[in-house]
Design a protein around this motif. Structure first.
Motif, mmCIF file in Angstrom:
data_model
loop_
_atom_site.group_PDB
_atom_site.id
_atom_site.type_symbol
_atom_site.label_atom_id
_atom_site.label_comp_id
_atom_site.label_asym_id
_atom_site.label_seq_id
_atom_site.Cartn_x
_atom_site.Cartn_y
_atom_site.Cartn_z
ATOM 1 N N GLY A 1 4.576 4.768 -19.148
ATOM 2 C CA GLY A 1 3.823 3.622 -19.532
ATOM 3 C C GLY A 1 2.740 3.377 -18.606
ATOM 4 N N ILE A 2 2.684 3.752 -17.251
ATOM 5 C CA ILE A 2 1.436 3.315 -16.167
ATOM 6 C C ILE A 2 0.636 4.398 -16.431
ATOM 7 C CG2 ILE A 2 1.370 2.989 -13.852
ATOM 8 C CD1 ILE A 2 3.807 1.641 -13.470
ATOM 9 N N ASP A 3 -0.744 3.922 -16.583
ATOM 10 C CA ASP A 3 -1.683 5.003 -16.539
ATOM 11 C C ASP A 3 -2.206 5.405 -14.834
ATOM 12 O OD1 ASP A 3 -4.120 6.232 -16.655
ATOM 13 O OD2 ASP A 3 -5.364 4.530 -17.458
ATOM 14 N N PRO A 4 -1.907 6.773 -14.737
ATOM 15 C CA PRO A 4 -2.166 7.107 -13.408
ATOM 16 C C PRO A 4 -3.683 6.650 -12.747
ATOM 17 C CG PRO A 4 -1.211 8.821 -14.789
ATOM 18 C CD PRO A 4 -1.504 7.655 -15.472
ATOM 19 N N ALA A 5 -4.546 6.820 -13.744
ATOM 20 C CA ALA A 5 -5.771 6.481 -13.249
ATOM 21 C C ALA A 5 -6.155 4.980 -12.889
ATOM 22 C CB ALA A 5 -6.902 6.800 -14.461
ATOM 23 N N GLU A 6 -5.300 4.211 -13.601
ATOM 24 C CA GLU A 6 -5.532 2.518 -13.211
ATOM 25 C C GLU A 6 -4.518 2.314 -12.054
ATOM 26 O OE1 GLU A 6 -4.078 -1.597 -15.343
ATOM 27 O OE2 GLU A 6 -3.872 0.402 -16.442
ATOM 28 N N LEU A 7 -3.389 3.089 -11.744
ATOM 29 C CA LEU A 7 -2.668 2.885 -10.478
ATOM 30 C C LEU A 7 -3.379 3.499 -9.611
ATOM 31 C CD1 LEU A 7 -0.089 2.186 -9.139
ATOM 32 C CD2 LEU A 7 0.970 4.095 -9.947
ATOM 33 N N GLY A 8 -4.106 4.454 -9.469
ATOM 34 C CA GLY A 8 -4.887 5.172 -8.471
ATOM 35 C C GLY A 8 -5.867 4.083 -7.993
ATOM 36 N N ALA A 9 -6.611 3.589 -9.160
ATOM 37 C CA ALA A 9 -7.857 2.788 -8.803
ATOM 38 C C ALA A 9 -7.367 1.489 -7.964
ATOM 39 C CB ALA A 9 -8.683 2.316 -10.029
ATOM 40 N N ALA A 10 -6.200 0.959 -8.553
ATOM 41 C CA ALA A 10 -5.232 -0.046 -7.688
ATOM 42 C C ALA A 10 -5.248 0.159 -6.379
ATOM 43 C CB ALA A 10 -4.152 -0.746 -8.595
ATOM 44 N N GLY A 11 -4.609 1.388 -6.000
ATOM 45 C CA GLY A 11 -4.298 1.894 -4.682
ATOM 46 C C GLY A 11 -5.775 1.929 -3.800
ATOM 47 N N GLU A 12 -6.674 2.357 -4.575
ATOM 48 C CA GLU A 12 -8.038 2.584 -3.671
ATOM 49 C C GLU A 12 -8.574 1.055 -3.363
ATOM 50 O OE1 GLU A 12 -10.437 4.969 -6.264
ATOM 51 O OE2 GLU A 12 -9.776 6.955 -5.629
ATOM 52 N N SER A 13 -8.353 0.230 -4.355
ATOM 53 C CA SER A 13 -8.735 -1.201 -4.080
ATOM 54 C C SER A 13 -8.045 -1.898 -2.820
ATOM 55 C CB SER A 13 -8.552 -1.929 -5.303
ATOM 56 O OG SER A 13 -8.815 -3.324 -5.210
ATOM 57 N N ALA A 14 -6.669 -1.547 -2.971
ATOM 58 C CA ALA A 14 -5.932 -2.057 -1.714
ATOM 59 C C ALA A 14 -6.397 -1.591 -0.687
ATOM 60 C CB ALA A 14 -4.487 -1.825 -2.178
ATOM 61 N N PHE A 15 -6.623 -0.348 -0.504
ATOM 62 C CA PHE A 15 -7.079 0.284 0.781
ATOM 63 C C PHE A 15 -8.602 -0.178 1.221
ATOM 64 C CE2 PHE A 15 -3.701 3.595 0.225
ATOM 65 C CZ PHE A 15 -3.177 3.409 1.561
ATOM 66 N N ALA A 16 -9.521 -0.754 0.258
ATOM 67 C CA ALA A 16 -10.692 -0.939 0.285
ATOM 68 C C ALA A 16 -10.998 -1.765 1.471
ATOM 69 C CB ALA A 16 -11.254 -1.464 -0.633
ATOM 70 N N ASP A 17 -10.081 -2.767 2.155
ATOM 71 C CA ASP A 17 -10.185 -3.766 3.105
ATOM 72 C C ASP A 17 -10.008 -3.048 4.717
ATOM 73 O OD1 ASP A 17 -7.539 -3.171 3.533
ATOM 74 O OD2 ASP A 17 -6.878 -5.272 3.210
ATOM 75 N N GLY A 18 -9.952 -1.452 4.459
ATOM 76 C CA GLY A 18 -9.842 -0.735 5.724
ATOM 77 C C GLY A 18 -8.347 -0.888 6.667
ATOM 78 N N THR A 19 -7.493 -1.576 6.207
ATOM 79 C CA THR A 19 -6.344 -1.874 6.794
ATOM 80 C C THR A 19 -5.501 -0.798 6.511
ATOM 81 O OG1 THR A 19 -6.717 -4.333 6.710
ATOM 82 C CG2 THR A 19 -4.435 -3.469 7.519
ATOM 83 N N PRO A 20 -4.784 -0.211 7.438
ATOM 84 C CA PRO A 20 -3.688 0.747 7.157
ATOM 85 C C PRO A 20 -2.388 0.174 6.640
ATOM 86 C CG PRO A 20 -4.778 1.262 9.461
ATOM 87 C CD PRO A 20 -5.198 -0.080 8.884
ATOM 88 N N ARG A 21 -1.829 0.855 5.845
ATOM 89 C CA ARG A 21 -0.622 0.419 5.212
ATOM 90 C C ARG A 21 0.482 1.431 5.300
ATOM 91 N NH1 ARG A 21 -4.712 -2.110 3.024
ATOM 92 N NH2 ARG A 21 -4.557 -4.288 1.834
ATOM 93 N N THR A 22 1.717 0.818 5.571
ATOM 94 C CA THR A 22 3.037 1.668 4.989
ATOM 95 C C THR A 22 3.168 1.868 3.720
ATOM 96 O OG1 THR A 22 4.576 0.124 5.067
ATOM 97 C CG2 THR A 22 4.006 0.651 7.269
ATOM 98 N N MET A 23 4.029 2.965 3.170
ATOM 99 C CA MET A 23 4.235 2.998 1.810
ATOM 100 C C MET A 23 4.824 1.629 1.116
ATOM 101 S SD MET A 23 6.224 5.852 -0.018
ATOM 102 C CE MET A 23 5.327 7.305 0.750
#
Length: 369
Positions: free
Chosen positions: A116-138
C-alpha cells in the motif's frame, strides 16, 4: 555449415582467470582495475583489499582508501542489490538502469510491510530527509520515515530508500583500509557533485549494451544466464541482440551458447595458473550462473556462505582464515607436495600484506574429510 567451437571447463577457467587479472598480476592503476572488473562485491568492507592484492602488482591498500576519500570510487547497492565497490563514473552511469530491479527486490523481501505504500512517495520522503545534508544510517533514516508511516517498522522503510529508491553511497570511513566505520549514507549526486545519468528514452538501452560488453571483457566467454546472475537484470535480451553482431559465439560442454568479445584473451587451457587467495564473495566465482568453470558443484555453497577460498591450478581447492596473525588454509582435496609448498608460499605473502610485513605465518591444515 559453420560449426560453433566448444570450450571445455579448463579453457573457460583460464579465460576467466585472465579476464579477472588472476592469471598474472596486472600492472594497472587501482581505479582502472576496479573499473575493468565492473566493480567488486563489497558487503564485507575489507574484502576488496584482498581481492585487489591478489590481482595487482605492488598493490598499496592506501591507494584504494584515497580513491574512496577523493570520491573516485564509491560503495553503493547495485548489482543484485548487493553492496559493490565501483568506479564513480560507472555508479552514475549504471544506477538508473538497475533501479527497477532494486525496487523489485526490496519489495520482494518486504512485500507485506510495504503493501500500500507508493514507492514514489516514499522515495520523495527519503530525498527530503537527506536534503539537510546530514549523513544518516539506515536505522536513523528508517526511524524518521516511521514517524510518517507509523504502521510500518523502520527497517523496511529505511532499506527501501537506501537500497532502491534513492541513489546513495556509503561514506568513508566505511570501506577504508583497517577501518571499522559503520555505514552512513548520503545521496550519490550530492557526494559526487553530478546527477545520476537519467534513464534512456524508450526503446534505447545504451547502458545495457555497455554492460554486456563490460561484463564479457571481465567475465567472458559467458552465457546470457551468467550475465543475468551477475547483474540481477533480466538477461538484457534487447541489449544482447543489439551488440550480437560485434560478438563471437562458442558452446560449453553442456551445449549452452557462450558470447564473447572477439579480441578478448582466451589463453591455452594448459597455461599454468598460480595459487591465488580470494576474499569472501569474490566476483570471479559469484559472477556466473554456472560456476563449474572455477568451483566444483560439491563446493558451490562456499561461494555464497562468505568463505574465503584458495585457487590451486585455477580452481577452488581450499578455504582460508586468519587466526592470531597466521593464515590458516584448509584444503578441500588432497594437495601434492608441490601444491602445499605453493599455497604456503603465497599464504606467507598474504600474511605479510595483512600485517604490514610484521608476520608471514601460514599453516596448511589437513584436508577436509
Amino acid at each position: 555449415m559453420t560449426v560453433t567451437p566448444v570450450l571445455g571447463a579448463r579453457a573457460l577457467n583460464r579465460a576467466t582467470l585472465a579476464r579477472q587479472l588472476l592469471l598474472d598480476r596486472a600492472d594497472v592503476p587501482v581505479q582502472d582495475a576496479v573499473a575493468h572488473l565492473c566493480g567488486l562485491q563489497a558487503q564485507e568492507p575489507q574484502e576488496p583489499f584482498v581481492g585487489l592484492w591478489s590481482r595487482l602488482q605492488g598493490f598499496d591498500p592506501d591507494e584504494l582508501s584515497t580513491l574512496l576519500v577523493d570520491r573516485q570510487v564509491v560503495r553503493t547497492h547495485l548489482m543484485r542489490r548487493t553492496v559493490h565497490l565501483l568506479a564513480a563514473d560507472d555508479a552514475l552511469a549504471w544506477r538508473s538502469r538497475h533501479g527497477a530491479m532494486l525496487r523489485q527486490r526490496v519489495w520482494g523481501v518486504y512485500r507485506r510491510d510495504l503493501d500500500g505504500i507508493d514507492p514514489a512517495e516514499l522515495g520523495a520522503a527519503g530525498e527530503s530527509a537527506f536534503a539537510d545534508g546530514t549523513p544518516r544510517t539506515m536505522g536513523e533514516l528508517g526511524r524518521e520515515l516511521a514517524e510518517r508511516w507509523q504502521d510500518v517498522a523502520p527497517r523496511p522503510l529505511g532499506e527501501a530508500v537506501i537500497g532502491a529508491l534513492v541513489p546513495v553511497v556509503q561514506l568513508p570511513p566505511r570501506g577504508l583500509w583497517r577501518s571499522a566505520g559503520g555505514a552512513r549514507y548520503v545521496p550519490m549526486a550530492a557526494w559526487l557533485g553530478r546527477d545520476v545519468d537519467p534513464p534512456a528514452p524508450d526503446g534505447a538501452d545504451p547502458v545495457g549494451e555497455a554492460l554486456v560488453r563490460r561484463y564479457l571483457a571481465a567475465f567472458g566467454p559467458a552465457a546470457t544466464a551468467d550475465l543475468r546472475a551477475w547483474c540481477g537484470l533480466a538477461g538484457l535480451p534487447g541489449a544482447v541482440a543489439s551488440v550480437r553482431d560485434e560478438l563471437v559465439t562458442f558452446r560449453d560442454e553442456r551445449g549452452r551458447e557462450l558470447l564473447d568479445l572477439p579480441d578478448a584473451p582466451r589463453p591455452d587451457p594448459d597455461t599454468p595458473a598460480p595459487v591465488r587467495f580470494l576474499p569472501a564473495f569474490d566476483n570471479a566465482i559469484l559472477g556466473y550462473d554456472d560456476r563449474s568453470r572455477i568451483i566444483d558443484p560439491d563446493h558451490r555453497l562456499l561461494s555464497v556462505a562468505g568463505e574465503r577460498v584458495v585457487l590451486v591450478d585455477g580452481r577452488v581447492a581450499a578455504t582460508w582464515v586468519v587466526d592470531a596473525g597466521t593464515v590458516v588454509v584448509t584444503p578441500l582435496r588432497h594437495f601434492s607436495r608441490a601444491d602445499r609448498a605453493a599455497v604456503a608460499e603465497e599464504g606467507g605473502r598474504l600474511a605479510a600484506f595483512l600485517s604490514d610485513g610484521e608476520r608471514s605465518g601460514v599453516r596448511v591444515a589437513a584436508a577436509s574429510p
